[in-house]
Structure formats: structure tokens, C-alpha cells
Design a protein around this motif. Structure first.
Motif, PDB file in Angstrom:
ATOM      1  N   PHE A  86       0.808  -1.339   0.101  1.00  0.00           N
ATOM      2  CA  PHE A  86       0.069  -0.094   0.096  1.00  0.00           C
ATOM      3  C   PHE A  86       0.785   1.418  -0.127  1.00  0.00           C
ATOM      4  N   LEU A  87       2.198   1.001  -0.306  1.00  0.00           N
ATOM      5  CA  LEU A  87       3.129   2.376  -0.238  1.00  0.00           C
ATOM      6  C   LEU A  87       2.724   3.118  -1.521  1.00  0.00           C
ATOM      7  N   ARG A  88       1.843   2.556  -2.462  1.00  0.00           N
ATOM      8  CA  ARG A  88       1.486   3.601  -3.516  1.00  0.00           C
ATOM      9  C   ARG A  88       0.445   4.275  -3.239  1.00  0.00           C
ATOM     10  N   SER A  89      -0.471   4.012  -2.154  1.00  0.00           N
ATOM     11  CA  SER A  89      -1.678   4.856  -1.835  1.00  0.00           C
ATOM     12  C   SER A  89      -1.486   6.215  -1.534  1.00  0.00           C
ATOM     13  N   GLU A  90      -2.321   6.858  -2.280  1.00  0.00           N
ATOM     14  CA  GLU A  90      -2.428   8.298  -2.029  1.00  0.00           C
ATOM     15  C   GLU A  90      -3.189   8.992  -1.102  1.00  0.00           C
ATOM     16  N   MET A  91      -4.049   7.968  -0.234  1.00  0.00           N
ATOM     17  CA  MET A  91      -4.949   8.377   0.785  1.00  0.00           C
ATOM     18  C   MET A  91      -4.312   8.589   2.087  1.00  0.00           C
TER      19      MET A  91
ATOM     20  N   GLU B 201      12.489   6.288   0.422  1.00  0.00           N
ATOM     21  CA  GLU B 201      12.302   7.526  -0.369  1.00  0.00           C
ATOM     22  C   GLU B 201      10.878   8.268  -0.097  1.00  0.00           C
ATOM     23  N   ARG B 202       9.938   6.938  -0.125  1.00  0.00           N
ATOM     24  CA  ARG B 202       8.348   7.381   0.030  1.00  0.00           C
ATOM     25  C   ARG B 202       8.455   8.029   1.578  1.00  0.00           C
ATOM     26  N   LEU B 203       9.212   7.677   2.690  1.00  0.00           N
ATOM     27  CA  LEU B 203       9.016   8.268   3.835  1.00  0.00           C
ATOM     28  C   LEU B 203       9.564   9.625   3.722  1.00  0.00           C
ATOM     29  N   VAL B 204      10.601   9.687   3.163  1.00  0.00           N
ATOM     30  CA  VAL B 204      11.297  10.870   3.158  1.00  0.00           C
ATOM     31  C   VAL B 204      10.214  12.251   2.436  1.00  0.00           C
ATOM     32  N   GLU B 205       9.500  11.569   1.194  1.00  0.00           N
ATOM     33  CA  GLU B 205       8.437  12.431   0.668  1.00  0.00           C
ATOM     34  C   GLU B 205       7.213  12.746   1.415  1.00  0.00           C
ATOM     35  N   TRP B 206       6.852  11.670   2.257  1.00  0.00           N
ATOM     36  CA  TRP B 206       5.521  12.293   3.267  1.00  0.00           C
ATOM     37  C   TRP B 206       6.208  12.850   4.415  1.00  0.00           C
TER      38      TRP B 206
END
Length: 607
Positions: free
Chosen positions: A410-415, A448-453
Motif C-alpha cells: 500500500f506504499l503507492r496509496s495516495e490516501m 524514499e516514500r518516507l522522506v516524501e511523506w
């Protein structure tokens, strides 16, 4: 029409010495005209100025009083007539009539006051000023046990009047609650449950009052739970069930009432509804399924009611709820996952559920919702997994069952709600699990996703959880590879910012992670630490009297580690740290004072 005009003229010139017969004839004419065309007749009555005359005709001893009150009740069915009735001074004499003994007068007076109050701020205020509610509550109390048709009719009218009087008005609702109307209405419901009209009035009144916090405490002292469940079991029609649901939902927010509802057998009723409606595609069945399963989840929010239904994991209710998770109904999947999340509120329950295979059921459910899935179901299933991962003994079992991999889909989730729960679940799973923390910390996509979030300024929850997970990956893995991955992905600046959080727990987690970075990979992180102005931030934390002792302690530990880097050491010396640290030697906290002495020695040696 001519008759009506004549009657209005006669009433206009009428005086108290008019014969009762001629008055009665005029009033009959008005009632007849109102029955044929209420709106048009009401307009004529208003224009004629007769309303003012009615005030003088509302006398307890007059034989026409009931008919006058009836005419007022009829005209007040029109919204445009309510204020004119108040302006004509009709409320005080109507309220006075509530003290008379004549049943017909009481009935018509109750109707008139109830209709004038309907959706009318002015009407309610006038009745309030005249003290009408108090008298009506007393009537309801004294009539409560009488079951003859005339008394029941009067009770229905009086309950309707109180309902119109207080509807959506917190002040007036509180007033009725303080008059003790709740125990009276509950008693009334028990005695008159065969009378549909009266029952309905009670339910609407409960629905009005149950929204107020103060009412729930009063309801908890009555047997409302028992009465409502008893009534619910008798209902066949959807609308009637819906009415009871509307009272149950706000009442079930109170933990004492939750337990009373469980003990009164509401859960069995709800499970029965679910069973009957689950395969139906009729609109009202779908609505009933949703209401019943939502209410079930609400009952599980109370600690005592939840534990009673869990029954050590052997409870039939718990087993039934488990069967909802593989269901094809999104509503039941959602309710099932939320129910598991609610059962998973203490270690004993969590351990039992993990040992009995619940994790696989939740992962299968998540799998069904990876592609274009239902966001509420994703959120609920992740909530359940996060709660189950809290006990230490569950973490390794859940990791070996593949929960981390299932969640990462679910890393791709935008919710944001899904992102938030995903992060919380991973953070719970890796707590004190070095191997898992290292594996996840080396996962470049995740980091990378964490850094983005960490930059999700619109979603403080997601931003906070991302920072905390970044820090946790370092703290639990103590791995150079993880630190290098985080440095390469640009995560250092976020950890430095996290050290300035308003939450002490987050500040602390950041400082411990930064100390590990400085101890294990200082050269790699040096540039980023410098650019993020870490040294200045530490100076501020140590100088600030409001900083918690553990923050001061960990800031000094970090300073000692940073002076192993030449550029950072220069910064430390340029900022007069010695002065700040030497003051802390006399800090009331022993650990802080000791660390201040050690830090002072280190700084003196290096200078």
C-alpha cells in the motif's frame, strides 16, 4: 366563504357577554372552513385581526375554550401563523389553561402550544417565559401510569408538545433534562409499548435528548437499554427499526449504556439483522445492514462491553464477527476489521487472536483491496494489524507471517488515512526487531516514500508518523547500511527538524537516532547535519529552560559524538557550548548533571 366572513365579523365585535351559542356557531364555522382549506382560512383569520380576540376567549370557565384552542391549533399548523399567534398574546392564556381539569381543553391546548412551538424560535421562547414546559412535564408524570385511551391520547399530545418545544435547542433540552423528564419518558415507554403513536413520540423525544452529554448520564440510571431492546425485538417495519436505531446510536456512545445494551441482548438482535440482510440488494436492507454492523462496532468501543463479548476469544459473538471478514459485502468486511481492531485493545486479546490465525484473515482481506481497493476497508484492516502488533510476543510472529510485505503493497496509496495506518503498523512491527528494521531500512523505495511523506505539510499525522518511522529504522537496526540509505534518500534534514517537535517523545526519538548516526556514520552524514543546522538547534535545546531533562541529556550525548567531525567541531566551539553545559552541572536531575560534567570535560579536551 360568506359564512366565514360573517363569523369573523361576529367574533371581532364579540364581547365576553355574547351568548355561548352564537360564539360556538362562529367557531364551528371557522373549524369547518379550516378543515376544507387550512392555509386560505388561516390567512383570512390573520387579516381579520380575530387572533387578538381569541386571547380574551381563552378562559377556563367558558364552554367554548376547547374550540378556541382547537382553532389556534389548526391555524398554527401553518408556519406563517406561528409568530402572529405569539404576537397576539395567545401563549400566556394557553399556558394558564394547562392548569384546568377538562381533558378536551387540555388536549386542544397541548396541540395549540405544540404547533406554535414547531420550528419556531419565538414560539418556544414565549412558552418558556410563561413556564409551560414545567406544567406539561408534571402532567406527563401524573398521567404516565394511566392506560385508558383518553389519557394515552393526552400523553401523546403532551410528548409531541415537549418534542416540538425542545427540538434542536440545547438550552431547552437541558431544561427538560433538569426537570427530570428522562426517567418519566423511559417509564412511559415501558408502560405504553403497545401504543404505536405514543411509542413513536417517546422515541423522537429520546432522539432529541440523547445527543446531549448530560442526558446520557441520566439515561444510564434508567432501564432504557432493556426497554429499547424489548421494543426493537417486536419491530418488523424498517422505518420503526430505523427510529430505534437513531436513539440507540447516540446512547451507545456512553460506556455504561454500552454494557447495559449488551446485557439486554442487543448484540443478538444486530447479528440477526446482519444475517437476514447480508445477501439482499434491497435499499432498505443495505441501510439496515450498515446501521446494525456500525452499531455493533460502536458497542465494542467500551472496554467492559468489548471484554464481555470477547469471552476469552471463545465468544459466539467474536466468532460471528470473524466470519464477516471474508464476506463479499464491503460493509461487513469493514465492520469485521474495525471490530477486530476494537477487540485488539489489550495484550491478552491480541496474543490470543494472533495465535488463532486472525493475521492471515486480515492479510487476505487486504489482498482483495490492493488494486482500486476500498479505502475504508484498507484503513480498518491496517488499524487492526497495527493494534495486534503492539504486544512484544506478537511482533516476530506477525513478521514471519509476512505482514510487513502485505503492508508495503500500500506504499503507492495516495490516501492519507491509509498512509497513516500503514506507517503506524510498520513502526509497531519493528519495535525492538533489529533484523526487520534493517531489512525495511535498506528498502530504498520505502525510505524514499518516507522522506516524501515527511514533507506532507497538509497531513500532520502522516508527516509525524513518517518521521517517527525513519527514526525507528535507525534506532532498532543500529545499522550502517540503513543510515547510508537514509542519508542518500535525503532523510537527515527531517530527523534534525523532528528534534524541534512540540512532542517530547518525538524530539527524543530524533535525538537518539541522530546520536546513532553520529556514532556509526558521521563522515557520511556530516554535510547533511551541517546544512540542517543541527549544532544551532542543539544549542537552543540546551539553553531553553523548558526542554525536558531527557532532551537535555540526549542533546549533550549528541554533542559529544559530533565533535568527532572537524567542521561540526568548529561550529560547536564557535557557539560557546561550554557556558551552557557548565550551568547544567547543577541541574536538579542527576543524570543530566552527570552528563553535563562529562560533556564539559570532552569539550575542554577538544578545545
Amino acid at each position: 366563504a360568506d359564512n366565514l366572513s360573517d363569523a369573523l365579523k361576529k367574533l371581532k365585535i364579540t364581547t365576553t357577554d355574547s351568548t355561548a351559542d352564537s360564539l360556538e356557531g362562529c367557531l364551528d364555522c371557522l373549524l369547518q372552513a379550516l378543515a376544507q382549506n387550512n392555509m386560505e382560512t388561516s390567512e383570512k383569520i390573520q387579516k381579520s385581526g380575530v387572533l387578538q380576540v381569541f386571547a380574551s376567549l381563552l378562559m377556563p370557565q367558558s364552554s367554548c375554550t376547547a374550540k378556541v384552542a382547537n382553532v389556534i391549533a389548526e391555524v398554527a399548523r401553518n408556519e406563517f401563523m406561528r409568530n402572529p399567534c405569539v404576537d397576539a398574546g395567545l401563549i400566556p392564556p394557553l399556558v394558564q389553561l394547562l392548569n384546568c381539569k377538562d381533558q378536551e381543553v387540555l388536549l386542544q391546548t397541548g396541540r395549540a402550544l405544540g404547533n406554535i412551538c414547531y420550528d419556531s424560535h419565538e414560539g418556544r421562547n414565549a412558552v418558556d417565559r410563561a413556564g409551560g414546559a414545567h406544567i406539561v412535564v408534571d402532567h406527563v408524570r401524573s398521567l404516565c401510569s394511566k392506560t385508558d385511551p383518553a389519557s394515552e391520547k393526552l400523553l401523546t399530545v403532551f410528548c409531541g408538545m415537549l418534542m416540538n418545544y425542545s427540538n434542536e435547542n440545547d438550552t431547552l433540552q437541558s431544561q427538560l433534562i433538569n426537570m427530570g423528564v428522562i426517567p418519566t419518558l423511559v417509564k412511559l415507554l415501558g408502560i405504553h409499548c403497545q401504543n404505536a403513536a405514543l411509542t413513536e413520540m417517546c422515541l423522537v423525544a429520546f432522539g432529541n435528548l440523547a445527543e446531549l452529554e448530560s442526558s446520557k448520564e441520566q439515561f444510564a440510571y434508567t432501564n432504557i437499554a432493556e426497554e429499547l431492546v424489548k421494543l426493537f425485538k417486536k419491530q418488523i417495519e424498517h422505518d420503526k427499526k430505523e427510529m430505534i436505531f437513531e436513539v440507540l446510536a447516540p446512547l451507545a456512545e456512553n460506556d455504561v449504556i454500552k454494557l447495559q445494551l449488551v446485557e439486554a441482548g442487543l448484540v443478538e438482535c444486530l447479528l440477526e439483522i446482519v444475517q437476514k440482510t447480508v445477501d439482499s440488494d434491497k435499499e432498505e436492507d443495505i441501510a439496515e445492514l450498515k446501521t446494525a454492523s456500525d452499531l455493533m462496532v460502536l458497542l465494542l468501543l467500551g472496554d467492559e462491553s468489548m471484554q464481555k463479548l470477547f469471552e476469552g476469544g471463545k465468544g459466539s459473538v467474536f466468532q460471528r464477527v470473524l466470519s464477516w471478514i471474508p464476506s463479499n459485502s464491503h460493509q461487513l468486511q469493514l465492520a469485521g476489521a474495525l471490530a477486530i481492531a476494537n477487540f485488539a485493545r489489550n495484550d491478552g486479546n491480541c496474543i490470543h487472536m494472533v495465535d488463532n490465525g486472525i493475521v492471515q484473515k486480515l492479510m487476505d482481506l487486504l489482498d482483495r483491496h490492493v488494486e482500486d481497493g476500498n479505502v475504508t476497508v484498507q484503513h480498518a484492516a491496517l488499524s487492526a494489524l497495527r493494534n495486534l502488533a503492539i504486544p512484544v510476543v506478537n511482533k516476530a510472529k506477525m513478521l514471519s507471517a509476512g505482514v510487513a510485505e502485505a503492508v508495503l503493497k500500500f506504499l503507492r496509496s495516495e490516501m492519507p488515512p491509509v498512509q497513516f495506518k500503514l506507517l503506524g503498523t510498520l513502526r509497531m512491527l519493528i519495535d525492538a526487531q533489529a533484523e526487520a528494521a534493517e531489512q525495511l531500512g535498506k528498502n530504498v523505495k520505502l525510505v524514499e516514500r518516507l522522506v516524501e511523506w515527511c514533507e506532507a505539510k497538509d497531513h500532520a499525522g502522516v508527516m509525524g508518523e513518517s518521521n517517527r518511522l525513519l527514526s525507528a529504522l535507525i534506532r532498532h537496526s543500529k545499522s550502517k547500511d540503513v543510515i547510508r540509505t537514509i542519508v542518500q534518500s535525503g532523510g537527515i534534514k527531517h530527523l534534525v527538524t523532528m528534534a524541534t517537535s512540540e512532542h517530547v517523545i518525538m524530539q527524543n526519538e530524533a535525538l537518539v537516532a541522530l546520536a546513532l548516526i553520529a556514532a556509526l556514520e558521521l563522515v557520511t552524514a556530516e554535510k547533511d547535519l551541517e546544512n540542517a543546522q543541527l549544532v544551532q538547534i542543539l544549542h537552543r535545546l540546551l539553553s531553553d529552560d523548558r526542554s525536558a531533562p531527557e532532551i537535555k541529556y540526549n542533546s549533550m550525548v549528541l554533542i559529544c559524538a559530533l565533535i568527532g567531525s572537524e567542521p561540526l567541531q568548529k561550529e560547536v566551539h564557535s557557539m560557546a557550548f561550554l557556558e551552557v553545559v557548565s550551568k547544567l552541572r547543577s541541574h536538579e536531575n542527576k543524570t543530566v548533571a552527570q552528563q553535563a560534567s562529562l560533556t564539559e570535560q570532552r569539550l575542554a579536551v577538544e578545545s
